[in-house]
Every structure is written in C-alpha cells, then in structure tokens.
Scaffold this active site. Structure first.
Site, PDB file in Angstrom:
ATOM      1  N   HIS A  12       9.618  -4.074   4.757  1.00 21.00           N
ATOM      2  CA  HIS A  12      10.624  -3.152   4.124  1.00 21.00           C
ATOM      3  C   HIS A  12      10.488  -2.379   5.289  1.00 21.00           C
ATOM      4  CE1 HIS A  12       6.319  -1.881   4.847  1.00 21.00           C
ATOM      5  NE2 HIS A  12       6.335  -0.864   4.559  1.00 21.00           N
ATOM      6  N   HIS A  30       0.769  -1.232  -0.068  1.00 14.36           N
ATOM      7  CA  HIS A  30       0.146   0.451   0.046  1.00 14.36           C
ATOM      8  C   HIS A  30       0.803   1.326   0.066  1.00 14.36           C
ATOM      9  CE1 HIS A  30       0.018  -1.191   4.721  1.00 14.36           C
ATOM     10  NE2 HIS A  30       0.815   0.283   4.074  1.00 14.36           N
TER      11      HIS A  30
HETATM   12  C1  DHB Z   1       6.081   3.490   1.956  1.00 16.90           C
HETATM   13  C2  DHB Z   1       5.183   2.299   2.316  1.00 16.90           C
HETATM   14  C3  DHB Z   1       4.194   1.192   3.675  1.00 16.90           C
HETATM   15  O1  DHB Z   1       4.036   0.797   3.817  1.00 16.90           O
HETATM   16  C4  DHB Z   1       3.704   3.156   3.809  1.00 16.90           C
HETATM   17  O2  DHB Z   1       2.472   2.682   4.450  1.00 16.90           O
HETATM   18  C5  DHB Z   1       5.001   4.324   3.373  1.00 16.90           C
HETATM   19  C6  DHB Z   1       5.475   3.942   2.914  1.00 16.90           C
HETATM   20  C7  DHB Z   1       7.309   3.335   1.213  1.00 16.90           C
HETATM   21  O3  DHB Z   1       7.428   2.691   0.828  1.00 16.90           O
HETATM   22  O4  DHB Z   1       7.743   4.335   1.122  1.00 16.90           O
HETATM   23 FE    FE Z   2       2.035   0.963   5.628  1.00 18.27          FE
END
Ligand code: DHB
Ligand code: FE
Length: 285
Positions: A193, A12
């Site tokens: 991430h 997302h």
């Molecule tokens: C990003 C990823 C996320 O899950 C989020 O909530 C906000 C930013 C990103 O990779 O930039």
């Molecule tokens: Fe997120």
C-alpha cells in the site's frame, strides 16, 4: 520453558476499527476481509496463548519525528490505546508482562540488538486493531503482551535482513524464558500500500503473493531486498512488511501455513492474513 506456538501476520488498516464499531462485518465490502479470521480465532481458542508478542510500527502516537528509536520494546504492566484521529474508538488498555519484557530486552542486548526500553508506552491502531480482530470479545485476549516497535516512519529504516534477525533473537529470548508460557508472535502492517504521493493507491498483488509464500517456505528469499526495493515493489507503506519478516524470524527455520487470506483493497491497502506454526517432524513408529 516458554515457547513460540505460532505466528500471525495481518494488516492493520484503521478503517477496520470503524467497520467493527459500526458492525459492518457482513457488508459486501467487508465480508471477504472479515471471513479470513474465524479459522485463526478457532486456532487461538484451541492453543490459548498466554502471551502475545506484537511487532508493529508506531505511526506517531507514541514516538514522533523528533524522537524515533529504530527498535523499541515495551516494558510496562499495561499499554493504552488512544484516539489517533481516524474516527475510531480508542480501544482501551492491554495487559503487559514486564518480567518477560525485561527478559527479552536483556536477551536482545546480549545478542547485540540494542532496543529502546519503554516503561511507558501508548499503542496505536497497528497494535490495537489486530488485537481486536484476533480477540473480538472483550476480556478474551492473552493475559500479557509485549509490544515491539520497528521504525518505518523516518529514514533510515532497518533492513529486511536485520528485522528477520531481530525476530530470530526474540524467538531465542522466548525459548530461554524459564516460565511455562505459550507465546503467539504477531506481525502487523502491509501488505502492499501507498497512502500518498504520485503512486497513492499502489497495490502489487503478485509481489504480495510472493511474500506470503516466501514467509512460509523460504523467508531467506525476502532478505536480499533493500528497503528501496521493497518500497518500489510494495509502496511507501508496504514497507510495513518488515513486521511480518520480524515475526516470521521468531518461528525458527521451518514453518507450516495453517491458514491464509488475501483481499484487495481494504481502504488503500492489500489486506493479508497468515497463520504459521512451527514445523514439528512427525513422530516415528
Ligand atoms: C491505511 C493503512 C495503514 O497501514 C495505516 O497505518 C493507515 C491507513 C489505509 O489503507 O487506509
Ligand atoms: Fe500502517
């Protein structure tokens, strides 16, 4: 009776909203990501779910650090997305289904889950971006939504196994709703991430692949991971995998993978997409 017709899990990342606003879908950076979606949209057009139940994590729009429920279920007639400061347009208002929400809440509490009940609720990018990816044409989305928030912002967080059991309980709640409704269950977030700290930019392709396969065939393989294990493997924000685990729980024991996509990176994130359907045994004779 209502039934879960499928489960869609997707990342997302807010930058997706910017790419859509600027029509960048065909650019080399974005194409491999957006190319994952047409088969899922074709399935949605065929199945035409009446309702979307969406497991997502609020990032500070509706709940802030002073007031964070572990689990929260929306019970409103509609839910609004607002500007969160990512430079993306606010995406408007989504219809709720308060009667189904209250049925899910009552069923969850009877099954020993005790969510916060939200008769007013703003939905952030983690709800709105997946809705925009799945139903890009305004007005084509499902007639009702039920947002379910799982805390991934402030520790302590619920475990993978607890989130899976929450999803199972939501699946049972849907199956016991007397109206004839097709329900798609969506899980948003992940995959690996990390946005800050010494490991900012951390991505773990091998672990993401393992998760996607396990979610289809053997979700129990993910349930012995502690949240510390998940953060180590998938990064601090990779813990959003908990949404995928909850959504998968609603599907029942066996699932078939109808489509998947995986592309690294989108912003700082390994972008994953899964479409799973409940396994239906072939009819004999
Ligand atoms: C990003 C990823 C996320 O899950 C989020 O909530 C906000 C930013 C990103 O990779 O930039
Ligand atoms: Fe997120």
């Amino acid at each position: 009776m209502a039934r879960v017709v499928g489960c869609i899990c997707t990342s997302h990342v807010p930058a997706i909203g910017k790419a859509i606003a600027q029509s960048l879908q065909a650019e080399p950076y974005w194409k491999p990501f957006f190319d994952g979606f047409p088969p899922v949209r074709a399935w949605l057009e065929e199945v035409k779910p009446d309702i979307a139940v969406v497991f997502y994590n609020d990032h500070g729009l509706n709940f802030f650090l002073d007031n964070i429920p572990t689990f929260a279920v929306g019970a409103a007639d509609s839910y609004r997305n607002e500007d969160e400061g990512w430079g993306i347009p606010a995406l408007g208002k989504y219809p709720g289904d308060a009667a189904l929400s209250w049925h899910i809440i009552e069923s969850l509490i009877a099954q020993d889950f005790d969510p916060a009940t939200c008769q007013r609720m703003l939905v952030d990018h983690a709800f709105a971006i997946p809705m925009q990816l799945l139903w890009p044409k305004p007005g084509t989305g499902p007639g009702g939504t039920v947002p379910i928030v799982i805390n991934t912002v402030q520790y302590p967080l619920p475990s993978a196994s607890r989130c899976f059991r929450l999803g199972q309980a939501v699946g049972r709640a849907i199956a016991s709703y007397p109206e004839d409704l097709n329900v798609v269950v969506i899980g948003t977030g992940g995959l690996s991430h990390q946005l800050d700290g010494a490991r900012a930019g951390h991505i773990n392709k091998e672990f993401d692949r393992f998760c996607m396969q396990a979610l289809e065939k053997e979700p129990s393989r993910l349930l012995s991971y502690t949240n510390e294990d998940l953060v180590e493997a998938a990064g601090a924000q990779g813990i959003e995998l908990l949404m995928w685990i909850a959504a998968r729980g609603s599907l029942g024991e066996s699932a078939v993978m109808l489509h998947s996509n995986y592309h690294v990176p989108i912003s700082n994130t390994a972008a994953g997409l899964l479409l799973l359907a409940p396994f239906a045994a072939p009819v004999e004779g």
